[in-house]
Enzyme design. Structure first.
Site, PDB file in Angstrom:
ATOM      1  N   GLU A   1       0.724  -1.768   4.491  1.00  9.24           N
ATOM      2  CA  GLU A   1       1.306  -0.425   4.516  1.00  9.24           C
ATOM      3  C   GLU A   1       2.515  -0.373   5.447  1.00  9.24           C
ATOM      4  O   GLU A   1       2.443  -0.805   6.597  1.00  9.24           O
ATOM      5  CB  GLU A   1       0.290   0.620   4.949  1.00  9.24           C
TER       6      GLU A   1
ATOM      7  N   ASP B   1      -1.994 -10.285   0.917  1.00  8.21           N
ATOM      8  CA  ASP B   1      -1.186  -9.370   0.105  1.00  8.21           C
ATOM      9  C   ASP B   1      -2.106  -8.631  -0.861  1.00  8.21           C
ATOM     10  O   ASP B   1      -2.230  -8.988  -2.032  1.00  8.21           O
ATOM     11  CB  ASP B   1      -0.114 -10.153  -0.654  1.00  8.21           C
TER      12      ASP B   1
ATOM     13  N   HIS C   1       0.862  -1.194   0.000  1.00  6.82           N
ATOM     14  CA  HIS C   1       0.000   0.000   0.000  1.00  6.82           C
ATOM     15  C   HIS C   1       0.894   1.239   0.000  1.00  6.82           C
ATOM     16  O   HIS C   1       1.269   1.770   1.045  1.00  6.82           O
ATOM     17  CB  HIS C   1      -0.891  -0.017   1.243  1.00  6.82           C
TER      18      HIS C   1
END
EC number: 3.2.1.4
Length: 627
Positions: A577, A568, A520
């Site tokens: 993230e 994932d 992310h």
């Protein structure tokens, strides 16, 4: 009948023989006299000639059995011995000297160093994450090909002369949060101070200094560091409101280089927590750069200025209080831990005894709940500096033993630190653990790895402190715990992060064969193809199911859930993230564990380079405490 002639002839022969015999005797007598004269003459000459000359004249000599000798000046030896000596020298030459000469004349090949261990390999990569997070005008040597200059207008809405260009983006968005950024810089500096020799051995010392100075230079921009008194600190650049359709750093999915929406600069007029963390970061950095006197002094001056702001009685409330744009993301739950943390760093940086007096003030300890045995207080994070601060002060007691008036509080910090270490051990069941072996320091909530990495660093560092003083372990209650048990905790948790987990996945991008591919992260997920994607035009890259076109090497993602499961998927930031604070803890933990090139232990002395001699001076009385 005999005739007379016969007898006559016989007589004449005998007479002739007698005459001949007489003649021989006379000649022999004459020869004998001559030899006696020659011998006397030679004896006389012997007294007139040196030894060598005498040897030439010694004739006639009695013939004796001939022996073969060789005269070597001061050594005389037989031919046989001489020949064997020559043979021995020749053999020695062939066996020893000749190979040596040949080896010296051949091209030199330096021996290969031992291969780096897994922690070193991961550390090289983890540091690159910070290069990828840089904001501002990037150096050519930044090493991340898909990153470029960005945020060059940051701070244009402020009264700061140099604006707020630079620093680091916090995570997968494009916001710069100064509170966790400062904590990340403090952790990097702490690691660099303790393990300088390790960073040098693996060729990352200069890189680390560059990362610390990049962050430190930016933190000096967040307040008027040229003054001795300030009335505000800038705490953030860029904002986001969840659910809003207004273009901001969350609504838009754009590379930092393409940002075209408003990025306001937020400031606070109170905030001991924010100011304390910035003071800690600048103080620690000043120790890192003690070899650059001008820069180190600049950092110390900035640290003291911002700490004075933190101590201002009229500004004692959390920086995130009444600021929803801040509290939504990095809410601070208190500031007394930052007082203890920053005061300790300021003391190490400046040697000013008023700072150690404050750090050991019973009022600070009481308000920070230093001795409350609540499990959460032993979990180090960007919000809770307490366990790190007490370990930092325990270091002071272990190595310098300052005695009165600090000893009582330092001993209590030391005892609390030991209890914190005990809480990390699975056998005491203070925290739950996943089936796969990860300690649940945040009670099974999302993004656990940042807490795991920080705790692994503190545990490994404490082991190094104990080893440096030849203490083999500590007591958890009545049970003796060996240091190996605590080191095993640290290694097991870092190994879990690096792939020793049920998913068999490394949670550090680029390390190992299997790692997250849909991180992310805006910059990593959008192609670097010389095309600008608009605020909403980037959504297609956010929402697709393909791997990121750019690997953000070294990024440690949020991590798995409490069941060791990991998804994932880019849209689920809880899993994928990365953050500055989390990665700083990872870097520190990896540095503490690597043993490449035989590098072990800590640097005991550098952190105390500014600390004055403890005796015979009398410390000042503790400052009055005003809650």
């Amino acid at each position: 009948m005999y005739s007379g002639n016969h007898w006559g002839g016989t007589f004449e022969m005998v007479n002739h023989n007698n005459n001949h015999h007489h003649q021989e005797e006379e000649e022999e007598e004459e020869k004998k006299k001559t030899m006696e004269w020659d011998s006397a003459a030679l004896h006389h000459q012997h007294h007139l000639l040196d030894e060598t000359q005498q040897s030439w004249l010694l004739y006639p000599q009695e013939k004796k059995k001939r022996k073969k000798y060789v005269d070597l000046g001061c050594i005389v030896c037989s031919h046989k011995v001489f020949k064997w000596t020559l043979y021995s020298i020749g053999i020695a030459f062939l066996v020893i000297a000749l190979p040596t000469i040949i080896a010296e004349t051949l091209p030199k090949h330096t021996s290969r160093p031992p291969p780096p261990d897994n922690y070193t390999l991961a550390l090289h990569k983890a540091l690159l994450f910070f290069n990828a997070q840089k904001s501002g005008r990037l150096p050519k040597s930044n090493g991340i090909g898909w990153r470029g200059d960005s945020g060059l207008q940051d701070g244009n809405d402020t009264d700061l002369k140099r604006g707020l260009v630079g620093g680091y983006y916090d995570a997968g968005d494009n916001i710069k949060f100064h509170f966790p950024m400062a904590f990340a810089m403090t952790m990097l500096s702490w690691s660099l101070i303790e393990y300088k020799h390790k960073y040098e051995a693996i060729g990352e010392y200069k890189h680390m200094r560059d990362l610390v100075s990049w962050g430190s230079d930016y933190l000096l921009l967040t307040f008027n560091s040229s003054s001795t008194r300030i009335d505000k600190i800038y705490c953030q650049v860029g904002t986001a409101q969840n659910g809003s359709t207004t273009p901001d750093d969350h609504y838009c999915w754009e590379r930092p280089e393409d940002m075209d929406y408003r990025r306001p600069s937020l400031f606070v007029t109170a905030g001991p927590d924010l100011a304390g963390e910035i003071a800690a970061a600048l103080s620690a950095a000043s120790i890192v750069f003690r070899d650059d006197d001008a820069y180190s002094k600049k950092l110390k001056k900035g640290a003291e200025t911002v700490f004075a702001f933190a101590r201002d009685g009229g500004r004692r409330r959390s920086y995130s209080r009444d600021n929803p744009e801040i509290a939504t993301f990095y809410n601070s739950t208190g500031y007394y831990d930052e007082y203890m943390w920053s005061a300790a760093w300021l003391y190490y940086a400046t040697g000013n005894l008023s700072y150690i007096s404050l750090a050991t003030n019973p009022g600070i300890a009481r308000h920070s709940k230093a001795f409350h045995r609540t499990p959460d207080l032993s979990v180090p994070s960007w919000d809770n500096k307490l366990p790190a601060a007490m370990l930092l002060l325990t270091r002071y007691r272990i190595f310098l033993s300052p005695g009165y008036p600090y000893e009582d509080m330092l001993q209590m910090y030391h005892n609390a630190t030991i209890l914190n270490m005990c809480s990390y051990l699975q056998k005491y069941q203070v925290f739950n653990w996943t089936t796969g072996g990860m300690i649940q320091l945040n009670h099974g909530r999302p993004r656990p790895l940042q807490f795991v990495a920080n705790a692994a660093f503190l545990a490994s560092l404490f082991v190094d402190y104990m080893n440096a003083t030849d203490v083999p372990g500590f007591y958890c209650g009545s049970e003796f715990t060996h240091l190996n048990d605590l080191r095993e905790f640290a290694t097991s948790q870092v190994d879990y992060i690096l792939g020793d987990n049920p998913m068999k996945m490394s949670y550090v991008v680029g390390y190992g064969d299997k790692f997250p591919r849909q991180v992310h992260h805006r910059g990593a997920s959008i192609p670097h193809d010389n095309r600008k994607y608009s605020c909403t035009g980037g959504w297609k890259w956010r929402d697709n199911q393909h791997p990121n076109p750019n690997n953000i090497t070294g990024a440690m993602v949020g991590g798995p859930d409490r069941f060791d499961h990991f998804r994932d998927i880019r849209n689920n930031f809880n899993y994928t993230e990365p953050t500055l604070a989390g990665n700083a803890g990872l870097v520190a933990a990896l540095a503490s564990l690597t043993t490449t090139a035989g590098t072990i232990g800590i640097d005991k002395n550098t952190i105390f380079s500014a600390v004055p001699p403890l005796y015979p001076q009398s410390p000042p009385p503790p400052p009055p405490w005003r809650p």
